[in-house]
Enzyme design. Structure first.
Site, PDB file in Angstrom:
ATOM      1  N   THR A  61       0.802  -1.232   0.000  1.00  0.00           N
ATOM      2  CA  THR A  61       0.000   0.000   0.000  1.00  0.00           C
ATOM      3  C   THR A  61       0.834   1.281   0.000  1.00  0.00           C
ATOM      4  OG1 THR A  61      -0.305  -0.191   2.408  1.00  0.00           O
ATOM      5  CG2 THR A  61      -2.060  -1.081   0.980  1.00  0.00           C
ATOM      6  N   ARG A 113       5.284  -8.507 -17.665  1.00  0.00           N
ATOM      7  CA  ARG A 113       5.563  -8.317 -19.086  1.00  0.00           C
ATOM      8  C   ARG A 113       7.048  -8.262 -19.432  1.00  0.00           C
ATOM      9  NH1 ARG A 113       1.075 -10.132 -21.489  1.00  0.00           N
ATOM     10  NH2 ARG A 113      -0.748  -9.372 -20.336  1.00  0.00           N
ATOM     11  N   ARG A 170     -13.377   5.643 -33.862  1.00  0.00           N
ATOM     12  CA  ARG A 170     -14.766   6.014 -34.113  1.00  0.00           C
ATOM     13  C   ARG A 170     -14.818   7.461 -34.589  1.00  0.00           C
ATOM     14  NH1 ARG A 170     -19.264   5.386 -29.903  1.00  0.00           N
ATOM     15  NH2 ARG A 170     -20.457   5.712 -31.809  1.00  0.00           N
ATOM     16  N   HIS A 225      -4.221  -5.425 -17.817  1.00  0.00           N
ATOM     17  CA  HIS A 225      -3.847  -4.988 -16.473  1.00  0.00           C
ATOM     18  C   HIS A 225      -4.780  -3.842 -16.072  1.00  0.00           C
ATOM     19  CE1 HIS A 225      -0.106  -7.342 -16.558  1.00  0.00           C
ATOM     20  NE2 HIS A 225      -0.039  -6.986 -17.824  1.00  0.00           N
ATOM     21  N   ARG A 259     -13.165   1.467 -39.818  1.00  0.00           N
ATOM     22  CA  ARG A 259     -11.996   0.985 -39.066  1.00  0.00           C
ATOM     23  C   ARG A 259     -11.928  -0.529 -38.970  1.00  0.00           C
ATOM     24  NH1 ARG A 259     -13.554   2.004 -32.656  1.00  0.00           N
ATOM     25  NH2 ARG A 259     -15.703   1.255 -32.802  1.00  0.00           N
ATOM     26  N   GLU A 301      -7.808   5.864 -24.558  1.00  0.00           N
ATOM     27  CA  GLU A 301      -7.170   5.555 -25.843  1.00  0.00           C
ATOM     28  C   GLU A 301      -7.789   6.345 -26.986  1.00  0.00           C
ATOM     29  OE1 GLU A 301      -6.349   1.491 -28.522  1.00  0.00           O
ATOM     30  OE2 GLU A 301      -7.257   1.383 -26.535  1.00  0.00           O
ATOM     31  N   GLN A 348      -2.745  -6.681 -25.181  1.00  0.00           N
ATOM     32  CA  GLN A 348      -2.138  -7.470 -24.106  1.00  0.00           C
ATOM     33  C   GLN A 348      -2.003  -6.637 -22.835  1.00  0.00           C
ATOM     34  OE1 GLN A 348       1.591  -8.892 -25.751  1.00  0.00           O
ATOM     35  NE2 GLN A 348       0.624 -10.695 -26.620  1.00  0.00           N
TER      36      GLN A 348
END
Length: 206
Positions: A49, A174, A85, A73, A147, A81, A69
């Site tokens: 914490t 990763r 659209r 998380h 798209r 992002e 990928q």
């Protein structure tokens, strides 16, 4: 592919302050080496914490297959992002320098063996894809529909904000040799930034 530092909140001392608050103490009441030792103790014994009180914001640019990928998380992280659209500028494609061959162990994903990438082939794919995408837009098709013809190697970008502890979890998973190389490359960029901003904490979190 790249990861840009935007800003951050907190420091190694913030980790120490969060840990010592239970005793009514602060980092500035102790010599630096005592604080570094405490940070190491917290990480070693899973006291996560205090590390969550530090935050960092990054802007990441990567192909869609890498983004998909990393977006898995979720805990301690937020993600916004670019959306096709609404954006209909010319897509940018990512291509490898070489193709990795399939691994015998399917869980590994790929082997160390490679074959060259044909630039003529990749250029042809780009031109056909862009041609179809632009034809749809010129025909009046909405960007959110056009798209769907774009492949997974088109670049996307996102703002990624999270706690130091959350990004440590991302990088720990990763950067593992079993993770896909391209995802490891992004994780390494993230790790380099976190190590610069939180040197004592990052050294023990990974």
């Amino acid at each position: 592919m790249n990861v840009d530092y935007i800003d951050h909140m907190g420091s190694d001392d913030r980790v120490v302050d969060a840990a010592r608050v239970s005793m009514g103490k602060e980092a500035n009441q102790f010599p630096p080496e005592r604080n570094v030792k405490l940070i190491a103790y917290l990480a070693k014994h899973g006291h996560w914490t205090p590390f969550a009180h530090c935050q960092i914001t990054l802007r990441v640019k990567a192909p869609i297959f890498v983004a998909r990928q990393l977006v898995k998380h979720q805990i301690g992280l937020v993600w916004n992002e670019v959306s096709r659209r609404y954006v209909d500028d010319t897509p940018e494609f990512w291509w490898p320098d070489e193709w990795r061959l399939r691994a015998e162990n399917v869980k590994q994903g790929s082997s160390e063996e490679t074959i060259p990438v044909s630039r003529a082939d990749t250029f042809g794919v780009e031109q056909r894809t862009l041609g179809l995408y632009n034809d749809l837009l010129r025909a009046g098709v909405a960007p959110e529909m056009a798209r769907i013809v774009l492949p997974l190697n088109v670049y996307t970008e996102w703002y990624w904000t999270g706690s130091l502890m959350a990004f440590a979890r991302v990088c720990k998973q990763r950067l593992d040799p079993h993770a896909q190389k391209e995802t490891r490359d992004i994780a390494q960029m993230i790790a380099n930034i976190c190590a610069e901003k939180f040197p004592a904490s990052w050294a023990v979190l990974l």
